[in-house]
Design an enzyme around this catalytic site. Structure first.
Site, PDB file in Angstrom:
ATOM      1  N   HIS A 119       0.865  -1.183   0.000  1.00 18.47           N
ATOM      2  CA  HIS A 119       0.000   0.000   0.000  1.00 18.47           C
ATOM      3  C   HIS A 119       0.895   1.224   0.000  1.00 18.47           C
ATOM      4  CE1 HIS A 119      -3.708   2.332   0.810  1.00 18.47           C
ATOM      5  NE2 HIS A 119      -2.857   3.157   1.411  1.00 18.47           N
ATOM      6  N   CYS A 120       0.722   2.082  -0.998  1.00 19.36           N
ATOM      7  CA  CYS A 120       1.589   3.245  -1.160  1.00 19.36           C
ATOM      8  C   CYS A 120       0.834   4.515  -0.769  1.00 19.36           C
ATOM      9  CB  CYS A 120       2.082   3.347  -2.602  1.00 19.36           C
ATOM     10  SG  CYS A 120       3.168   4.759  -2.882  1.00 19.36           S
ATOM     11  N   PRO A 121       1.241   5.191   0.314  1.00 25.66           N
ATOM     12  CA  PRO A 121       0.550   6.432   0.690  1.00 25.66           C
ATOM     13  C   PRO A 121       0.777   7.560  -0.306  1.00 25.66           C
ATOM     14  CG  PRO A 121       2.511   6.115   2.043  1.00 25.66           C
ATOM     15  CD  PRO A 121       2.336   4.860   1.238  1.00 25.66           C
TER      16      PRO A 121
END
EC number: 2.3.1.225
Length: 265
Positions: A119-121
């Site tokens: 998951h890439c912010p």
């Protein structure tokens, strides 16, 4: 194949993505204003360099937007599992839904994603099977744009001839040194971070291993046959035409279909 729009409600992700957009806008507005257009008007550089700069910038922005809003591979609540493929599925112990192996449950998004990498912010989205190719393009064009901007910043002070026509009444020219120092700081920081990320992503695709599998010391790669790098990249980008690997305006056609998800990819 229709485009599935996917929005993640996460204030932290919005802030991270907003910072990326700010850096992009800072460079796309100020670098041409201070460096490119003045040197072009005085005949120091050809116009094609400005076109290339804006071309890379547009590709970078399109990859960012599409990676952020494209469904990464969210699983439906009631998937149809063919009898011959049940051995390739497993039960998620968090959402109690059946999912293909190598899927992962994202605690931030609250659902399972096919072949989730992480998951890439910075894009406020998961990186999964359906948007991994866009994330790679984002890394590539961000690094290319950063190098391009840093190169012109360096040449502006150490290579190009001094500008003769500068309107010092304009804010950008009165505070040019501070603006360019901030641009250089952001550029170097971005370049260091994106280079490491891009390198790990490329290694993961070559070895057909996701970031989550690496962190969890997954041993599936021992039983999985090693694929040629051309095949693994073709599966990620959805095409064997290498020139299309660099185009963010197209639709991805899945090549990896061990389970029936034609209308969910």
């Amino acid at each position: 194949m229709g485009l599935r729009i996917h929005f993640v409600v996460d204030p932290h992700g919005w802030c991270c993505m907003g910072l990326i957009v700010f850096v992009w806008l800072y460079n796309i507005v100020l670098i041409p204003k201070i460096v490119l257009f003045p040197h072009y008007e005085e005949g120091h550089i050809p116009g094609i360099l400005i076109i290339i700069f804006y071309g890379i910038s547009i590709f970078c922005l399109v990859a960012l937007v599409r990676a952020s809003i494209t469904d990464p591979g969210r699983l439906p609540e009631n998937p149809k599992i063919p009898h011959g493929e049940r051995e390739f599925w497993e039960l998620c112990n968090k959402c109690n839904l059946m999912r293909p192996k190598r899927s992962h449950h994202c605690s931030r998004c609250g659902h399972c994603v096919r072949r989730m990498d992480h998951h890439c912010p910075w894009i406020n989205n998961c990186v999964g099977e359906d948007n991994h190719w866009l994330f790679l393009q984002l890394c590539f064009y961000t690094e290319l744009l950063t190098c391009y901007a840093l190169m012109f910043s360096f040449c502006h002070y150490y290579y190009f001839l001094p500008l003769k026509k500068r309107n010092l009444d304009l804010f950008v020219f009165r505070h040019e040194l501070a603006i360019m120092r901030l641009a250089a700081f952001m550029g170097i920081t971005m370049l260091v971070g994106i280079t490491g990320l891009f390198y790990t992503q490329l290694i993961g695709i070559i070895t057909d291993t996701t970031s989550i599998e690496k962190m969890s010391n997954c041993c599936e790669d021992i039983s999985r046959p090693r694929k040629p790098w051309q095949q693994t990249f073709s599966e990620v980008f959805g095409t064997r035409w290498k020139i299309l690997w660099f185009i963010p305006f197209r639709q991805r056609q899945p090549l990896r279909v061990p389970y029936h998800f034609a209308n969910h990819v």
